[in-house]
Design a protein around this motif. Structure first.
Motif, PDB file in Angstrom:
ATOM      1  N   THR A 162       0.830  -1.207   0.000  1.00 35.75           N
ATOM      2  CA  THR A 162       0.000   0.000   0.000  1.00 35.75           C
ATOM      3  C   THR A 162       0.862   1.254   0.000  1.00 35.75           C
ATOM      4  OG1 THR A 162      -1.756  -1.155   1.199  1.00 35.75           O
ATOM      5  CG2 THR A 162      -1.804   1.250   1.257  1.00 35.75           C
ATOM      6  N   ALA A 163       1.910   1.254   0.798  1.00 36.03           N
ATOM      7  CA  ALA A 163       2.815   2.409   0.833  1.00 36.03           C
ATOM      8  C   ALA A 163       3.485   2.619  -0.518  1.00 36.03           C
ATOM      9  CB  ALA A 163       3.873   2.203   1.918  1.00 36.03           C
ATOM     10  N   GLN A 164       3.920   1.536  -1.137  1.00 35.99           N
ATOM     11  CA  GLN A 164       4.550   1.652  -2.448  1.00 35.99           C
ATOM     12  C   GLN A 164       3.583   2.229  -3.475  1.00 35.99           C
ATOM     13  OE1 GLN A 164       5.760  -2.436  -2.924  1.00 35.99           O
ATOM     14  NE2 GLN A 164       7.856  -2.009  -2.288  1.00 35.99           N
ATOM     15  N   LYS A 165       2.341   1.753  -3.452  1.00 37.47           N
ATOM     16  CA  LYS A 165       1.361   2.273  -4.411  1.00 37.47           C
ATOM     17  C   LYS A 165       1.104   3.755  -4.192  1.00 37.47           C
ATOM     18  CE  LYS A 165      -3.030   1.384  -6.661  1.00 37.47           C
ATOM     19  NZ  LYS A 165      -3.303   2.806  -6.918  1.00 37.47           N
ATOM     20  N   LEU A 166       0.994   4.176  -2.945  1.00 33.36           N
ATOM     21  CA  LEU A 166       0.787   5.602  -2.666  1.00 33.36           C
ATOM     22  C   LEU A 166       1.937   6.437  -3.217  1.00 33.36           C
ATOM     23  CD1 LEU A 166      -0.543   5.541   1.023  1.00 33.36           C
ATOM     24  CD2 LEU A 166      -1.854   5.991  -1.054  1.00 33.36           C
ATOM     25  N   VAL A 167       3.157   5.983  -3.013  1.00 35.97           N
ATOM     26  CA  VAL A 167       4.321   6.732  -3.485  1.00 35.97           C
ATOM     27  C   VAL A 167       4.362   6.773  -5.014  1.00 35.97           C
ATOM     28  CG1 VAL A 167       6.842   6.802  -3.571  1.00 35.97           C
ATOM     29  CG2 VAL A 167       5.685   6.297  -1.407  1.00 35.97           C
ATOM     30  N   LEU A 168       4.114   5.644  -5.666  1.00 37.09           N
ATOM     31  CA  LEU A 168       4.136   5.610  -7.128  1.00 37.09           C
ATOM     32  C   LEU A 168       3.055   6.520  -7.698  1.00 37.09           C
ATOM     33  CD1 LEU A 168       4.702   1.797  -7.760  1.00 37.09           C
ATOM     34  CD2 LEU A 168       6.402   3.621  -7.811  1.00 37.09           C
ATOM     35  N   ASN A 169       1.853   6.491  -7.110  1.00 30.66           N
ATOM     36  CA  ASN A 169       0.784   7.403  -7.546  1.00 30.66           C
ATOM     37  C   ASN A 169       1.230   8.854  -7.426  1.00 30.66           C
ATOM     38  OD1 ASN A 169      -2.117   5.530  -6.306  1.00 30.66           O
ATOM     39  ND2 ASN A 169      -0.915   5.299  -8.150  1.00 30.66           N
ATOM     40  N   MET A 170       1.926   9.180  -6.331  1.00 29.07           N
ATOM     41  CA  MET A 170       2.409  10.544  -6.132  1.00 29.07           C
ATOM     42  C   MET A 170       3.429  10.937  -7.199  1.00 29.07           C
ATOM     43  SD  MET A 170       2.886  10.835  -2.018  1.00 29.07           S
ATOM     44  CE  MET A 170       1.504  11.171  -0.933  1.00 29.07           C
ATOM     45  N   LEU A 171       4.345  10.033  -7.503  1.00 26.43           N
ATOM     46  CA  LEU A 171       5.390  10.349  -8.478  1.00 26.43           C
ATOM     47  C   LEU A 171       4.798  10.726  -9.832  1.00 26.43           C
ATOM     48  CD1 LEU A 171       8.133   7.627  -7.808  1.00 26.43           C
ATOM     49  CD2 LEU A 171       8.099  10.001  -7.035  1.00 26.43           C
TER      50      LEU A 171
END
Length: 308
Positions: free
Chosen positions: A206-215
């Motif tokens: 979940t954390a990885q997905k949030l960061v990738l969405n932000m990028l």
């Protein structure tokens, strides 16, 4: 690596440690299990929030790369690789960018999206080979995604990208892990141990997905892919997206559905151009010229027309 050394390496990882809040989870009824999982999930946004300055730095590097015809490339294995694929493939319909702009690379290839490819993540040379296949070059930004931070496939890829002079980024949930020491930029949301020990598709994923969405989202906004908070560059490739395009034109201009329909037809179904035409009362060709002059930034183009 021997089984003993592998076990020792895993034992030192935050994501592999036992969670004291869920030691009795196997004795709980369904709703209580869900409450424990939900309580752990609440920790994820806070962990991501702590690294926002680092994410911002990477976003700036990504935007610089795009402006120099470079690419954003994700590489990972298992859940991490699949999350990279998911974020990358959504960029084209959302922002009308070519598939070559945000590129996912996954251990085991396309088939690994649906079926685990045993041993694919253990070969650092394969990570290098897969990057060579897509022609990685110094203009690109490479994001190595690994919940554990020690995936050999990703490790090899990051070393190779550094040799080429790429901007390299590690995305992991384990501080001080191997890829954080290789990459030039570190993104490490520390979400703590999983509710179910070692199931890194949960909080870590979940954390990885949030960061990738932000990028990708922040990068596209900085490239002028939005107007206010509207996705004005979406690719209306199906009925749902065509309806969304009309709603966006109406939201941005306050016009009627009939006016939005006519403008979209004249604009070749481009929401951004249709909005520009309606707000400036310019024909399609002149509106497009002004948009191009402002590098596709709709708000700046509208303001320049109002000030002229």
């Amino acid at each position: 690596m021997s089984h003993k050394k592998l076990i020792e390496s895993l034992s030192g990882l935050v994501s592999e440690s036992r969670n004291p809040e869920t030691m009795d989870i196997d004795l709980l009824p369904a709703e209580e299990i869900l409450k424990r999982i939900n309580a752990e999930d609440h920790k994820v946004p806070a962990a991501v929030g702590k690294i926002l300055p680092s994410i911002a730095t990477v976003v700036e590097k990504v935007v610089d790369a795009f402006r120099q015809d470079g690419r954003l490339i994700y590489i990972g294995a298992g859940t991490s690789g699949r999350l990279g694929v998911l974020d990358a493939v959504e960029c084209r319909p959302t922002y009308s960018v070519p598939d070559s702009m945000v590129v996912p690379v996954m251990a085991g290839g396309e088939s690994a999206m649906f079926h685990a490819v045993e041993g694919a993540e253990d070969d650092p040379d394969q990570g290098v080979a897969d990057l060579k296949k897509i022609g990685l070059n110094a203009r690109d930004v490479l994001v190595g995604i690994s919940a554990s931070g020690r995936t050999p496939y990703v490790v090899g890829a990051l070393h190779y990208a550094n040799e080429l002079g790429c901007e390299t980024v590690s995305l992991t949930c384990n501080p001080g892990s191997e890829i954080t020491k290789i990459a030039k930029h570190e993104l490490t949301p520390v979400v703590g141990p999983e509710a179910l020990t070692g199931s890194t598709r949960m909080k870590s994923g979940t954390a990885q997905k949030l960061v990738l969405n932000m990028l990708t989202t922040a990068s596209m906004i900085l490239l002028g892919k939005s107007y206010h908070n509207l996705m004005v560059d979406l690719n209306a490739s199906n009925e749902k997206l065509r309806a969304r395009a009309r709603r966006i034109v109406i939201e941005a201009t306050g016009c009627s559905l009939e006016v939005a329909d006519r403008a979209l037809v004249d604009a070749g179904e481009s929401s951004k151009l249709a909005i520009m035409m309606i707000l400036t009362n310019l024909p399609a060709e002149e509106a497009e010229q002004l948009l191009n002059k402002e590098q596709g930034f709709l708000r700046r183009a509208v303001q320049s027309r109002a000030g002229s």
